[in-house]
Scaffold this motif. Structure first.
Motif, PDB file in Angstrom:
ATOM      1  N   TYR A 347      -8.702 -10.781   6.889  1.00 47.96           N
ATOM      2  CA  TYR A 347      -7.338 -11.326   6.910  1.00 47.96           C
ATOM      3  C   TYR A 347      -6.373 -10.305   7.497  1.00 47.96           C
ATOM      4  O   TYR A 347      -6.578  -9.096   7.346  1.00 47.96           O
ATOM      5  N   PRO A 348      -5.294 -10.783   8.123  1.00 50.61           N
ATOM      6  CA  PRO A 348      -4.185  -9.864   8.397  1.00 50.61           C
ATOM      7  C   PRO A 348      -3.631  -9.392   7.049  1.00 50.61           C
ATOM      8  O   PRO A 348      -3.431 -10.210   6.143  1.00 50.61           O
ATOM      9  N   ALA A 349      -3.400  -8.110   6.905  1.00 48.39           N
ATOM     10  CA  ALA A 349      -3.000  -7.570   5.600  1.00 48.39           C
ATOM     11  C   ALA A 349      -1.748  -8.253   5.051  1.00 48.39           C
ATOM     12  O   ALA A 349      -1.649  -8.523   3.853  1.00 48.39           O
ATOM     13  N   ALA A 350      -0.797  -8.563   5.921  1.00 47.11           N
ATOM     14  CA  ALA A 350       0.455  -9.177   5.465  1.00 47.11           C
ATOM     15  C   ALA A 350       0.257 -10.597   4.973  1.00 47.11           C
ATOM     16  O   ALA A 350       1.110 -11.134   4.253  1.00 47.11           O
ATOM     17  N   GLU A 351      -0.859 -11.242   5.346  1.00 47.70           N
ATOM     18  CA  GLU A 351      -1.120 -12.623   4.924  1.00 47.70           C
ATOM     19  C   GLU A 351      -1.764 -12.688   3.547  1.00 47.70           C
ATOM     20  O   GLU A 351      -1.939 -13.777   2.995  1.00 47.70           O
ATOM     21  N   MET A 352      -2.112 -11.528   2.983  1.00 50.32           N
ATOM     22  CA  MET A 352      -2.782 -11.517   1.688  1.00 50.32           C
ATOM     23  C   MET A 352      -1.982 -12.265   0.632  1.00 50.32           C
ATOM     24  O   MET A 352      -2.528 -13.023  -0.167  1.00 50.32           O
ATOM     25  N   LYS A 353      -0.658 -12.064   0.641  1.00 55.57           N
ATOM     26  CA  LYS A 353       0.155 -12.692  -0.412  1.00 55.57           C
ATOM     27  C   LYS A 353       0.420 -14.170  -0.170  1.00 55.57           C
ATOM     28  O   LYS A 353       1.043 -14.842  -0.976  1.00 55.57           O
ATOM     29  N   LYS A 378       3.542  -0.320   5.496  1.00 56.22           N
ATOM     30  CA  LYS A 378       3.335  -1.707   5.088  1.00 56.22           C
ATOM     31  C   LYS A 378       1.944  -1.893   4.484  1.00 56.22           C
ATOM     32  O   LYS A 378       1.767  -2.610   3.496  1.00 56.22           O
ATOM     33  N   VAL A 379       0.946  -1.235   5.084  1.00 55.56           N
ATOM     34  CA  VAL A 379      -0.421  -1.345   4.575  1.00 55.56           C
ATOM     35  C   VAL A 379      -0.534  -0.694   3.194  1.00 55.56           C
ATOM     36  O   VAL A 379      -1.203  -1.229   2.298  1.00 55.56           O
ATOM     37  N   ILE A 380       0.114   0.437   3.021  1.00 59.75           N
ATOM     38  CA  ILE A 380       0.125   1.078   1.695  1.00 59.75           C
ATOM     39  C   ILE A 380       0.719   0.137   0.661  1.00 59.75           C
ATOM     40  O   ILE A 380       0.223   0.021  -0.471  1.00 59.75           O
ATOM     41  N   SER A 381       1.770  -0.571   1.032  1.00 60.39           N
ATOM     42  CA  SER A 381       2.372  -1.551   0.124  1.00 60.39           C
ATOM     43  C   SER A 381       1.366  -2.643  -0.234  1.00 60.39           C
ATOM     44  O   SER A 381       1.272  -3.069  -1.390  1.00 60.39           O
ATOM     45  N   ASN A 382       0.593  -3.112   0.769  1.00 59.11           N
ATOM     46  CA  ASN A 382      -0.444  -4.114   0.498  1.00 59.11           C
ATOM     47  C   ASN A 382      -1.485  -3.584  -0.474  1.00 59.11           C
ATOM     48  O   ASN A 382      -1.935  -4.303  -1.381  1.00 59.11           O
ATOM     49  N   ILE A 383      -1.891  -2.325  -0.303  1.00 58.96           N
ATOM     50  CA  ILE A 383      -2.871  -1.721  -1.206  1.00 58.96           C
ATOM     51  C   ILE A 383      -2.318  -1.658  -2.632  1.00 58.96           C
ATOM     52  O   ILE A 383      -3.024  -1.962  -3.608  1.00 58.96           O
ATOM     53  N   GLU A 384      -1.068  -1.284  -2.759  1.00 59.51           N
ATOM     54  CA  GLU A 384      -0.452  -1.202  -4.089  1.00 59.51           C
ATOM     55  C   GLU A 384      -0.421  -2.565  -4.772  1.00 59.51           C
ATOM     56  O   GLU A 384      -0.604  -2.668  -5.997  1.00 59.51           O
ATOM     57  N   GLN A 385      -0.215  -3.621  -3.980  1.00 64.88           N
ATOM     58  CA  GLN A 385      -0.246  -4.970  -4.556  1.00 64.88           C
ATOM     59  C   GLN A 385      -1.647  -5.318  -5.057  1.00 64.88           C
ATOM     60  O   GLN A 385      -1.802  -5.975  -6.096  1.00 64.88           O
ATOM     61  N   VAL A 386      -2.671  -4.870  -4.327  1.00 70.01           N
ATOM     62  CA  VAL A 386      -4.054  -5.096  -4.756  1.00 70.01           C
ATOM     63  C   VAL A 386      -4.341  -4.339  -6.050  1.00 70.01           C
ATOM     64  O   VAL A 386      -4.905  -4.885  -7.002  1.00 70.01           O
ATOM     65  N   SER A 406      -4.391   8.425  -3.679  1.00 71.55           N
ATOM     66  CA  SER A 406      -3.764   8.036  -4.939  1.00 71.55           C
ATOM     67  C   SER A 406      -3.758   6.527  -5.150  1.00 71.55           C
ATOM     68  O   SER A 406      -3.557   6.055  -6.282  1.00 71.55           O
ATOM     69  N   VAL A 407      -3.990   5.755  -4.088  1.00 68.98           N
ATOM     70  CA  VAL A 407      -3.946   4.287  -4.222  1.00 68.98           C
ATOM     71  C   VAL A 407      -5.292   3.641  -3.890  1.00 68.98           C
ATOM     72  O   VAL A 407      -5.380   2.409  -3.817  1.00 68.98           O
ATOM     73  N   SER A 408      -6.339   4.443  -3.698  1.00 63.85           N
ATOM     74  CA  SER A 408      -7.641   3.904  -3.299  1.00 63.85           C
ATOM     75  C   SER A 408      -8.736   4.413  -4.220  1.00 63.85           C
ATOM     76  O   SER A 408      -8.641   5.505  -4.777  1.00 63.85           O
ATOM     77  N   ASP A 409      -9.780   3.612  -4.367  1.00 64.50           N
ATOM     78  CA  ASP A 409     -10.937   4.015  -5.152  1.00 64.50           C
ATOM     79  C   ASP A 409     -11.926   4.814  -4.315  1.00 64.50           C
ATOM     80  O   ASP A 409     -12.604   5.701  -4.823  1.00 64.50           O
ATOM     81  N   TRP A 410     -12.037   4.460  -3.058  1.00 58.75           N
ATOM     82  CA  TRP A 410     -12.906   5.178  -2.128  1.00 58.75           C
ATOM     83  C   TRP A 410     -12.170   5.323  -0.799  1.00 58.75           C
ATOM     84  O   TRP A 410     -11.402   4.440  -0.402  1.00 58.75           O
ATOM     85  N   VAL A 411     -12.415   6.415  -0.106  1.00 56.05           N
ATOM     86  CA  VAL A 411     -11.773   6.641   1.195  1.00 56.05           C
ATOM     87  C   VAL A 411     -12.833   7.091   2.201  1.00 56.05           C
ATOM     88  O   VAL A 411     -13.623   7.993   1.924  1.00 56.05           O
ATOM     89  N   ILE A 412     -12.855   6.441   3.353  1.00 54.52           N
ATOM     90  CA  ILE A 412     -13.674   6.875   4.493  1.00 54.52           C
ATOM     91  C   ILE A 412     -12.702   7.222   5.613  1.00 54.52           C
ATOM     92  O   ILE A 412     -11.847   6.405   5.973  1.00 54.52           O
TER      93      ILE A 412
END
Length: 458
Positions: A347-353, A378-386, A406-412
């Motif tokens: 999905y486009p990240a902004a369409e998640m909501k 904007k993407v960080i904001s989407n992650i925070e909503q998740v 600080s906002v992710s469980d795993w990072v690559i």
């Protein structure tokens, strides 16, 4: 005969004669030392001969003790049609890798280099693609581009839209080939159609190409297989030079397609004076650096394999990306579906909501492409909503980005590059993620159920 076919017939009454015919399905005749072969794929005979003839649409050939003859022109023309296969049997062996798909993922530094080798002009900051057979004046006269493809090639086409529009300001429309010809599309003489297919034999893409040709549009092909039907029927085109791809789930062909689209975008942008020489040179230098950056990501495959084990038993997966990384999210989800049989959506990240956010809980992992760029905040904001809804986040982030932890469980992490070229890097971890998840689930990675490498029928 009606419909699509590629057939070879041997009669007991004439044991010294083979008759072969094709319509829609690929067929190749191989010429060895006192022997002949008929096959649907060159890979089957490359260990016996490098000399091949690609049958034309509707052609019938006869092979007997005298040699090969055809109903398509004088027999002497057959010799003039012989083409030489420039790769060898080693390219279709695993070379110690567990699967062809893994070998092909790891071969991308080389295949990407092959895609741009000899095509970049570092003097003028542009790309020269002789196969396009298009002058700068013709490039400046393009009104509109339609790109059509299927599956993974369609995702490459979407990235191509971002590239061409950003670098050359030509409006681009991307179409599913399977849908395109079943309506009455607007195709005018000022429209250029680009068709993308790894095999060059995809039935729906070929049909869309023929419709465009019938409407008098200029047609360009981006294919991997030399001598394929699309390569022969387009007005011009560019080979991606990825080499044979055996794994059903496309990996190196996808990145090579995106690389070629980057070169086309650069050539168009310079010809139309959207990019000046300095900007073109900077973009070309970023292209040259891509293979080394891909190799750096591949060095971290063991880390990605460890993360993948966390998702062995999940039932669903959501992939989010913005801008040019939205098609990468689609491609990441497709790879996971194809080889692990886990339901996944991009999905486009902004369409998640606008709907998908209802699915998010502690059982729904989310892969987010969160590289540094214009839409990073904007993407960080989407992650925070998740995270607020107890979702588990796997972030694909830029090297050196500490805040993402600080906002992710795993990072690559992937190296930094031009915003327009970043899909060539962000897709690599998603290919590896899908591969390692599929392996941990015991799936047949190279031959996933119900799928074929080339879809040559509707």
């Amino acid at each position: 005969m009606h419909g699509t076919y590629g057939i070879v017939v041997l009669s007991a009454d004439e044991p010294d004669t083979l008759v072969a015919a094709r319509y829609g399905s690929p067929l190749v005749a191989g010429i060895g030392d006192g022997e002949y072969f008929v096959t649907s794929d060159v890979a089957a005979i490359v260990s016996h001969t490098r000399e091949v003839i690609y049958l034309e649409e509707g052609e019938v050939i006869k092979i007997d003790l005298k040699g090969i003859s055809s109903d398509n022109g004088h027999p002497s023309l057959i010799r003039e049609r012989i083409e030489y296969v420039d790769w060898d049997i080693n390219e279709i062996e695993k070379d110690g890798y567990t699967h062809f798909m893994l070998k092909e993922i790891y071969s991308q530094p080389e295949s990407l280099s092959n895609a741009f080798r000899g095509r970049l002009d570092l003097e003028q900051g542009t790309a020269h693609l002789g196969g396009l057979n298009m002058s700068e004046e013709e490039m400046r006269s393009i009104d509109r581009i339609v790109i059509t493809a299927c599956g993974t090639s369609w995702h490459a086409a979407l990235i191509g839209k971002y590239l061409i529009e950003a670098l050359s300001r030509i409006p681009v429309q991307v179409e599913y080939a399977s849908e395109f010809r079943y309506r009455d599309p607007v195709l005018t003489p000022g429209t250029v159609m680009i068709v993308i297919s790894q095999s060059g034999e995809t039935a729906d893409t070929l049909a869309a190409l023929r419709l465009a040709a019938k409407r008098k549009c200029r047609t360009l092909g981006i294919v991997n297989v030399v001598g394929s039907t699309i390569a022969r029927e387009t007005d011009a085109g560019v080979y991606i030079h990825a080499g044979p791809e055996i794994g059903v789930a496309s990996t190196k062909a996808f990145t090579s397609q995106v690389m070629v689209l980057s070169l086309i975008s650069l050539a168009f942008g310079r010809a139309r004076n959207i990019l000046n020489r300095k900007q073109g040179l900077e973009f070309a230098q970023q292209i040259i650096a891509i293979p080394e950056k891909v190799a750096k990501i591949l060095d971290n495959s063991s880390e990605i394999a460890e993360i993948a084990r966390e998702f062995t038993y999940v039932s669903n997966f959501l992939y989010l990306g913005r801008g040019v990384n939205y098609p990468v999210a689609l491609e990441g989800a497709l790879k996971l579906k194809e080889i692990s049989y886990i339901h996944a959506e991009g999905y486009p990240a902004a369409e998640m909501k606008h709907g998908p956010i209802a699915l998010i809980d502690e059982m729904m992992p989310i892969a987010v492409i969160a590289v540094k760029g214009a839409a990073y905040d904007k993407v960080i904001s989407n992650i925070e909503q998740v995270k607020a809804r107890h979702g588990r986040v796997l972030a694909i982030a830029t090297d050196g980005d500490i805040d993402i932890e600080s906002v992710s469980d795993w990072v690559i992490r992937v190296p930094e590059t031009s915003d327009m070229l970043v899909p060539l890097l962000t897709v690599i971890p998603l290919q590896l993620l899908a591969y390692h998840i599929a392996v941990s689930r015991g799936c047949d990675v190279d031959k996933p159920r119900n799928l074929a490498k080339s879809v040559t029928v509707e």
